[in-house]
Design a protein around this motif. Structure first.
Motif, PDB file in Angstrom:
ATOM      1  N   THR A  90      79.386  73.735  93.581  1.00 39.42           N
ATOM      2  CA  THR A  90      79.064  73.514  94.994  1.00 39.42           C
ATOM      3  C   THR A  90      77.971  72.476  95.209  1.00 39.42           C
ATOM      4  O   THR A  90      77.995  71.752  96.206  1.00 39.42           O
ATOM      5  CB  THR A  90      78.651  74.849  95.648  1.00 39.42           C
ATOM      6  OG1 THR A  90      79.796  75.700  95.711  1.00 39.42           O
ATOM      7  CG2 THR A  90      78.119  74.641  97.045  1.00 39.42           C
ATOM      8  N   ASP A  91      77.009  72.386  94.296  1.00 41.75           N
ATOM      9  CA  ASP A  91      75.946  71.396  94.467  1.00 41.75           C
ATOM     10  C   ASP A  91      76.400  69.996  94.077  1.00 41.75           C
ATOM     11  O   ASP A  91      75.601  69.057  94.107  1.00 41.75           O
ATOM     12  CB  ASP A  91      74.700  71.796  93.674  1.00 41.75           C
ATOM     13  CG  ASP A  91      74.958  72.075  92.211  1.00 41.75           C
ATOM     14  OD1 ASP A  91      76.114  72.381  91.855  1.00 41.75           O
ATOM     15  OD2 ASP A  91      74.015  71.988  91.405  1.00 41.75           O
ATOM     16  N   HIS A  92      77.698  69.839  93.764  1.00 46.73           N
ATOM     17  CA  HIS A  92      78.252  68.522  93.443  1.00 46.73           C
ATOM     18  C   HIS A  92      79.466  68.164  94.303  1.00 46.73           C
ATOM     19  O   HIS A  92      79.869  67.002  94.319  1.00 46.73           O
ATOM     20  CB  HIS A  92      78.627  68.447  91.966  1.00 46.73           C
ATOM     21  CG  HIS A  92      77.433  68.515  91.056  1.00 46.73           C
ATOM     22  ND1 HIS A  92      76.872  67.404  90.453  1.00 46.73           N
ATOM     23  CD2 HIS A  92      76.666  69.556  90.676  1.00 46.73           C
ATOM     24  CE1 HIS A  92      75.824  67.766  89.731  1.00 46.73           C
ATOM     25  NE2 HIS A  92      75.674  69.068  89.854  1.00 46.73           N
ATOM     26  N   VAL A  93      80.027  69.143  95.002  1.00 44.67           N
ATOM     27  CA  VAL A  93      81.194  68.852  95.861  1.00 44.67           C
ATOM     28  C   VAL A  93      81.077  69.426  97.265  1.00 44.67           C
ATOM     29  O   VAL A  93      82.009  69.318  98.065  1.00 44.67           O
ATOM     30  CB  VAL A  93      82.517  69.367  95.232  1.00 44.67           C
ATOM     31  CG1 VAL A  93      82.792  68.700  93.899  1.00 44.67           C
ATOM     32  CG2 VAL A  93      82.518  70.890  95.101  1.00 44.67           C
ATOM     33  N   GLY A  94      79.937  70.027  97.618  1.00 44.15           N
ATOM     34  CA  GLY A  94      79.813  70.720  98.892  1.00 44.15           C
ATOM     35  C   GLY A  94      80.152  69.875 100.104  1.00 44.15           C
ATOM     36  O   GLY A  94      80.750  70.359 101.067  1.00 44.15           O
ATOM     37  N   ALA A  95      79.792  68.597 100.080  1.00 46.95           N
ATOM     38  CA  ALA A  95      80.001  67.733 101.244  1.00 46.95           C
ATOM     39  C   ALA A  95      81.444  67.312 101.441  1.00 46.95           C
ATOM     40  O   ALA A  95      81.767  66.682 102.456  1.00 46.95           O
ATOM     41  CB  ALA A  95      79.114  66.479 101.143  1.00 46.95           C
ATOM     42  N   VAL A  96      82.322  67.654 100.484  1.00 49.71           N
ATOM     43  CA  VAL A  96      83.746  67.349 100.661  1.00 49.71           C
ATOM     44  C   VAL A  96      84.610  68.607 100.657  1.00 49.71           C
ATOM     45  O   VAL A  96      85.835  68.520 100.716  1.00 49.71           O
ATOM     46  CB  VAL A  96      84.268  66.351  99.596  1.00 49.71           C
ATOM     47  CG1 VAL A  96      83.636  64.979  99.793  1.00 49.71           C
ATOM     48  CG2 VAL A  96      84.019  66.863  98.173  1.00 49.71           C
ATOM     49  N   GLU A  97      83.989  69.772 100.604  1.00 52.07           N
ATOM     50  CA  GLU A  97      84.774  70.992 100.708  1.00 52.07           C
ATOM     51  C   GLU A  97      85.323  71.141 102.123  1.00 52.07           C
ATOM     52  O   GLU A  97      84.808  70.558 103.086  1.00 52.07           O
ATOM     53  CB  GLU A  97      83.932  72.203 100.320  1.00 52.07           C
ATOM     54  CG  GLU A  97      83.644  72.282  98.824  1.00 52.07           C
ATOM     55  CD  GLU A  97      83.085  73.623  98.398  1.00 52.07           C
ATOM     56  OE1 GLU A  97      83.687  74.653  98.758  1.00 52.07           O
ATOM     57  OE2 GLU A  97      82.048  73.643  97.708  1.00 52.07           O
ATOM     58  N   ALA A  98      86.368  71.945 102.250  1.00 54.85           N
ATOM     59  CA  ALA A  98      87.109  72.044 103.507  1.00 54.85           C
ATOM     60  C   ALA A  98      86.247  72.525 104.667  1.00 54.85           C
ATOM     61  O   ALA A  98      86.499  72.177 105.820  1.00 54.85           O
ATOM     62  CB  ALA A  98      88.312  72.960 103.323  1.00 54.85           C
ATOM     63  N   ASP A  99      85.203  73.326 104.401  1.00 54.98           N
ATOM     64  CA  ASP A  99      84.360  73.829 105.486  1.00 54.98           C
ATOM     65  C   ASP A  99      83.085  73.019 105.673  1.00 54.98           C
ATOM     66  O   ASP A  99      82.152  73.464 106.336  1.00 54.98           O
ATOM     67  CB  ASP A  99      84.011  75.295 105.239  1.00 54.98           C
ATOM     68  CG  ASP A  99      83.080  75.496 104.043  1.00 54.98           C
ATOM     69  OD1 ASP A  99      83.035  74.596 103.167  1.00 54.98           O
ATOM     70  OD2 ASP A  99      82.404  76.537 103.966  1.00 54.98           O
ATOM     71  N   SER A 100      83.054  71.811 105.094  1.00 55.41           N
ATOM     72  CA  SER A 100      81.874  70.958 105.223  1.00 55.41           C
ATOM     73  C   SER A 100      81.845  70.276 106.591  1.00 55.41           C
ATOM     74  O   SER A 100      82.718  70.488 107.445  1.00 55.41           O
ATOM     75  CB  SER A 100      81.869  69.904 104.116  1.00 55.41           C
ATOM     76  OG  SER A 100      82.875  68.931 104.361  1.00 55.41           O
ATOM     77  N   LEU A 101      80.856  69.408 106.798  1.00 47.98           N
ATOM     78  CA  LEU A 101      80.727  68.677 108.058  1.00 47.98           C
ATOM     79  C   LEU A 101      81.789  67.599 108.223  1.00 47.98           C
ATOM     80  O   LEU A 101      81.912  67.022 109.300  1.00 47.98           O
ATOM     81  CB  LEU A 101      79.337  68.043 108.134  1.00 47.98           C
ATOM     82  CG  LEU A 101      78.152  69.019 108.117  1.00 47.98           C
ATOM     83  CD1 LEU A 101      76.836  68.252 108.051  1.00 47.98           C
ATOM     84  CD2 LEU A 101      78.181  69.930 109.341  1.00 47.98           C
TER      85      LEU A 101
END
Length: 286
Positions: A90-101
């Motif tokens: 998550t600390d490497h892909v969080g900004a592209v996960e489906a529930d991101s901004l």
């Protein structure tokens, strides 16, 4: 998942690792004319700029200040068309996960074909000494799947990836223009050199150490002397320092590994400021 996982790490890991000297992130700023860094608490994401092309290396947490800090560096989210992913935590892909901004919904992701098995649900990520299985990560971006040793270009940027399993089964590192090696969570820099990354977060610690030794051998055989740019402990251009303890792993419970240069609380970002980002280059270690 990314919102919950980001908040969990901010609270739980903040308490767990406070005072341990384990995470020593760079602040937001430029390393040199090509490489910029954004700090997200204990994690760093990077941008590589060459000519009119800027690529992103890892996507950090689901972090609400990312666009703000990119602005400090005069990097626009809409200009990021390509993102290299070292691994799916998550600390490497969080900004592209489906529930991101959704700042990078337009971007193409590059990820290892082995690592992609986490995203398809074929395997589950295990952490905390294999005691906890993480929920499956969902990402809807277009993906390009990479093989070990694959060489490709984005614009005029040459990129080569190496498979370094251990922390995750499909972790990749990226060698850019034969000079910059983005290592993700393969190497942990302590005060006295590099170790294999934190043991409690690895799928296989012994494999991680073997992967680190194999990476060193590949670089030596090709007489490459890159800058080693890590996900959590800064950067170094000292080859021997980077691999000084390749046969050992970092443990937060080993007091001898505590790095006195690391912040007591890595989740305190009070020293990460716009003024510093615009006026100071980011120093290396080792």
């Amino acid at each position: 998942m990314s919102k919950k996982a980001t908040e969990f790490q901010r609270k739980a890991m903040g308490r767990m690792y406070r005072g341990k000297g384990i995470f020593n992130p760079l602040n937001t700023g430029w390393i040199d004319e090509h490489v910029a860094c954004v700090r997200e608490w204990i994690a760093n994401i990077y941008f590589y700029r060459k000519g009119n092309t800027t690529i992103m290396i890892d996507a950090g947490y689901n972090y609400d200040r990312l666009q703000e800090k990119m602005g400090w560096l005069s990097i626009r989210t809409e200009d990021i068309r390509d993102i290299l992913i070292t691994h799916q935590d998550t600390d490497h892909v969080g900004a592209v996960e489906a529930d991101s901004l959704g700042l990078f919904n337009h971007a193409t992701l590059y990820i290892g074909e082995v690592e992609n098995r986490y995203l398809t649900g074929e395997v589950r990520r295990k952490v905390c000494y294999h005691l906890y299985k993480l929920p499956m990560v969902t990402i809807n971006n277009r993906k390009v799947l990479l093989k070990d040793g694959q060489v490709f270009t984005i614009g005029d940027i040459k990129i080569e990836c190496f498979l370094v399993p251990g922390h995750t089964w499909g972790h990749l590192v990226y060698l850019i223009d034969d000079h910059y090696l983005f290592t993700g969570d393969t190497i942990w820099f302590g005060k006295d050199g590099g170790y294999s990354f934190i043991n409690g977060l690895a799928e296989d610690n012994e494999l991680g150490m073997r992967s680190l030794a194999a990476l060193e051998e590949k670089l030596r055989q090709r007489k490459l002397q890159p800058m080693f740019i890590t996900g959590h402990t800064g950067w170094s251009n000292n080859f021997d320092f980077a691999f000084a303890h390749k046969d050992r792993f970092c443990s937060p419970f080993n007091r001898s590994l505590c790095n006195p240069d690391a912040p007591y609380d890595g989740y305190d970002e009070s020293d990460d400021t716009e003024e510093k980002a615009k006026t100071q280059r980011l120093s290396g270690v080792g």
